[in-house]
Design an enzyme around this catalytic site. Structure first.
Site, PDB file in Angstrom:
ATOM      1  N   SER A  61       0.822  -1.211   0.000  1.00  0.00           N
ATOM      2  CA  SER A  61       0.000   0.000   0.000  1.00  0.00           C
ATOM      3  C   SER A  61       0.856   1.262   0.000  1.00  0.00           C
ATOM      4  CB  SER A  61      -0.921   0.008   1.214  1.00  0.00           C
ATOM      5  OG  SER A  61      -1.745  -1.128   1.209  1.00  0.00           O
TER       6      SER A  61
HETATM    7  N1  SAM Z   1      -0.723  -4.825   4.275  1.00  0.00           N
HETATM    8  C1  SAM Z   1      -0.112  -5.049   2.999  1.00  0.00           C
HETATM    9  C2  SAM Z   1       1.247  -4.426   2.872  1.00  0.00           C
HETATM   10  O1  SAM Z   1       1.641  -3.630   3.755  1.00  0.00           O
HETATM   11  O2  SAM Z   1       1.949  -4.754   1.909  1.00  0.00           O
HETATM   12  C3  SAM Z   1      -1.046  -4.641   1.893  1.00  0.00           C
HETATM   13  C4  SAM Z   1      -1.233  -5.763   0.963  1.00  0.00           C
HETATM   14  S1  SAM Z   1      -2.365  -5.705  -0.369  1.00  0.00           S
HETATM   15  C5  SAM Z   1      -2.988  -4.094  -0.482  1.00  0.00           C
HETATM   16  C6  SAM Z   1      -3.711  -6.682   0.279  1.00  0.00           C
HETATM   17  C7  SAM Z   1      -3.404  -8.141   0.524  1.00  0.00           C
HETATM   18  O3  SAM Z   1      -4.596  -8.778   0.983  1.00  0.00           O
HETATM   19  C8  SAM Z   1      -2.943  -8.928  -0.691  1.00  0.00           C
HETATM   20  O4  SAM Z   1      -1.685  -9.482  -0.444  1.00  0.00           O
HETATM   21  C9  SAM Z   1      -4.013 -10.023  -0.845  1.00  0.00           C
HETATM   22  O5  SAM Z   1      -3.498 -11.256  -1.307  1.00  0.00           O
HETATM   23  C10 SAM Z   1      -4.532 -10.125   0.572  1.00  0.00           C
HETATM   24  N2  SAM Z   1      -5.868 -10.724   0.695  1.00  0.00           N
HETATM   25  C11 SAM Z   1      -6.954 -10.582  -0.110  1.00  0.00           C
HETATM   26  N3  SAM Z   1      -7.976 -11.314   0.366  1.00  0.00           N
HETATM   27  C12 SAM Z   1      -7.549 -11.920   1.505  1.00  0.00           C
HETATM   28  C13 SAM Z   1      -8.139 -12.795   2.460  1.00  0.00           C
HETATM   29  N4  SAM Z   1      -9.417 -13.207   2.378  1.00  0.00           N
HETATM   30  N5  SAM Z   1      -7.404 -13.207   3.500  1.00  0.00           N
HETATM   31  C14 SAM Z   1      -6.097 -12.829   3.630  1.00  0.00           C
HETATM   32  N6  SAM Z   1      -5.471 -12.006   2.762  1.00  0.00           N
HETATM   33  C15 SAM Z   1      -6.191 -11.547   1.722  1.00  0.00           C
END
Ligand code: SAM
Length: 219
Positions: A61
């Site tokens: 992000s």
């Molecule tokens: N917090 C992260 C960072 O600092 O890099 C942001 C990562 S990205 C915006 C959102 C993440 O949520 C992705 O890696 C995606 O694979 C994960 N995601 C989506 N659906 C999910 C779920 N049901 N459970 C766990 N992770 C999930």
């Protein structure tokens, strides 16, 4: 002072100008090396206020988004925090740097394993799981705070049930293209002794989708 340290300081100044006030959030951003959570080819953009691609078609992000969400979470040292969407591990590191006990779930195995390596080699002791985060983490619940870092069509009920009374959840809710950052506070109705949830919506963001039983469905 090395270039990244200088750029980290400049980023913090720019985040303050954008309205981030929580000194603990700003201090954590000053300490966590974002370059360690960014792919080799994008390291030179580590301290630009932009989201960057990570593996598996996901993103780390934008620093402002991380700062804004963490400020809304109102983190205190020692709090038990559940993060859904470990991704690169950067947000996990920020929460850990602030003294929280962090539990983080990522649905993509490759990302969960990479984040584990980066976090542990950077000295962050956190608990990670590769699973569907919309189901929460019953074993360690209830949590003081829950942060969801992917965009959801609704607020997953299971996550609400795993929140402590007095706790709060920060979650982007909306369509697949745009979401409103929503802060939910949990309290107890004194008359009925039933949980009460109050939600407040903030500005719009664009997150990758939360995919899971209580999120968007994969087709
Ligand atoms: N917090 C992260 C960072 O600092 O890099 C942001 C990562 S990205 C915006 C959102 C993440 O949520 C992705 O890696 C995606 O694979 C994960 N995601 C989506 N659906 C999910 C779920 N049901 N459970 C766990 N992770 C999930």
């Amino acid at each position: 002072m090395d270039l990244y340290t200088l750029q980290r300081k400049e980023l913090v100044v720019s985040l303050e100008k954008l309205g981030i006030k929580d000194i603990n959030v700003l201090n954590a951003i000053l300490k966590v090396k974002r370059e360690n959570f960014v792919k080799e080819e994008f390291k030179k953009y580590s301290y630009e206020n932009i989201a960057l691609p990570i593996n598996s078609n996901q993103t780390i992000s934008q620093p402002f988004t991380v700062a804004f969400m963490t400020e809304q979470l109102a983190v205190s040292p020692g709090e038990k925090i559940l993060e859904i969407g470990t991704g690169s591990g950067y947000q996990t590191a920020i929460l850990s740097e602030m003294g929280a006990e962090v539990y983080s779930i990522e649905r993509i195995k490759e990302l969960s394993e990479e984040a584990e390596m980066k976090l542990f080699s950077s000295g962050y002791r956190v608990r990670l799981k590769n699973d569907d985060g919309t189901m929460g983490w019953q074993e360690y619940s209830p949590f003081d705070k829950i942060i969801v870092t992917a965009g959801s069509p609704k607020i997953p009920k299971i996550l609400l049930s795993q929140l402590k009374t007095g706790g709060r959840m920060v979650i982007p809710v909306g369509s697949e293209s745009v979401q409103e950052l929503t802060v939910v506070k949990k309290s107890i109705d004194e008359k009925t002794s039933l949980p009460v949830f109050k939600a407040k919506k903030f500005r719009e963001f664009k997150f990758v989708p939360l995919i899971g039983k209580e999120g968007w469905q994969l087709i």
